[in-house]
Write an enzyme that holds these catalytic residues in place. Structure first.
Site, PDB file in Angstrom:
ATOM      1  N   PRO A 125     -17.497  -8.827  13.082  1.00  0.00           N
ATOM      2  CA  PRO A 125     -16.336  -8.844  13.984  1.00  0.00           C
ATOM      3  C   PRO A 125     -15.045  -8.684  13.179  1.00  0.00           C
ATOM      4  O   PRO A 125     -14.894  -9.305  12.118  1.00  0.00           O
ATOM      5  CB  PRO A 125     -16.410 -10.233  14.630  1.00  0.00           C
ATOM      6  CG  PRO A 125     -17.803 -10.697  14.416  1.00  0.00           C
ATOM      7  CD  PRO A 125     -18.263 -10.058  13.145  1.00  0.00           C
ATOM      8  N   HIS A 126     -14.161  -7.844  13.679  1.00  0.00           N
ATOM      9  CA  HIS A 126     -12.910  -7.611  12.946  1.00  0.00           C
ATOM     10  C   HIS A 126     -11.787  -7.279  13.913  1.00  0.00           C
ATOM     11  O   HIS A 126     -12.026  -6.889  15.053  1.00  0.00           O
ATOM     12  CB  HIS A 126     -13.090  -6.489  11.922  1.00  0.00           C
ATOM     13  CG  HIS A 126     -13.589  -5.209  12.504  1.00  0.00           C
ATOM     14  ND1 HIS A 126     -14.935  -4.981  12.730  1.00  0.00           N
ATOM     15  CD2 HIS A 126     -12.951  -4.101  12.927  1.00  0.00           C
ATOM     16  CE1 HIS A 126     -15.092  -3.776  13.245  1.00  0.00           C
ATOM     17  NE2 HIS A 126     -13.901  -3.225  13.385  1.00  0.00           N
ATOM     18  N   ALA A 127     -10.567  -7.464  13.411  1.00  0.00           N
ATOM     19  CA  ALA A 127      -9.382  -7.196  14.224  1.00  0.00           C
ATOM     20  C   ALA A 127      -8.170  -7.088  13.311  1.00  0.00           C
ATOM     21  O   ALA A 127      -8.230  -7.458  12.141  1.00  0.00           O
ATOM     22  CB  ALA A 127      -9.177  -8.318  15.244  1.00  0.00           C
TER      23      ALA A 127
END
Length: 153
Positions: free
Chosen positions: A64-66
């Site tokens: 998960p990344h942002a």
């Protein structure tokens, strides 16, 4: 080459989660606790990215990344789940290793380089096996830092 992201010792943990939403909540909470971020903003950004397509890339791993406006450089967190959870992964397999990455809003190239490094690391069968077998967060952190530091040299 400089280090692509920061991974603090307290950003590594073994946790219990019952589903993907709980994993993302715990990841956002870990980022908030360790790096002093607003957990609600982190969760919102991670969920927005996840809505575009699952970050579960297979073999029990999700990344998960942002992008977060308040950051100056990429930061990471790592969660080992005590039991695998469904994550809509590309291979349909449940996830038990979660390597989260947050990058500055305008850090396009740095974000992609850090994601690529995490992907290479997590595709390594020996590394995944070592992370799954490690006795605790300290050992997991040691494994990750050995590779991160070696690759940055």
């Amino acid at each position: 080459m400089t280090q692509l992201f920061t991974l603090e010792p307290d950003a590594v943990a073994t946790v219990r989660a019952t589903d993907k939403a709980a994993v993302l909540e715990q990841l956002a909470a870990r980022f908030a606790l360790v790096y002093g971020l607003d957990g609600a903003v982190v969760l919102e950004r991670i969920e927005e990215r996840e809505a575009l397509g699952s970050t579960g890339f297979g073999r029990g791993v999700a990344t998960p990344h942002a992008r977060i406006p308040s950051l100056d450089a990429p930061i990471a967190a790592f969660l080992r789940l005590d039991a695998p959870v469904e994550f809509d992964a590309a291979d349909g397999m449940p996830v038990n290793l979660v390597f989260g990455l947050l990058s500055p809003e305008q850090g396009g190239a740095a974000h992609l380089q850090a994601l690529a490094a995490i992907s290479r690391l997590m595709r390594d069968e020996r590394m995944r096996t070592g992370l799954e077998a490690a006795p605790g967060a300290e050992a997991i952190y040691g494994l990750l830092c050995n590779v991160i530091d070696r690759d940055a040299a």
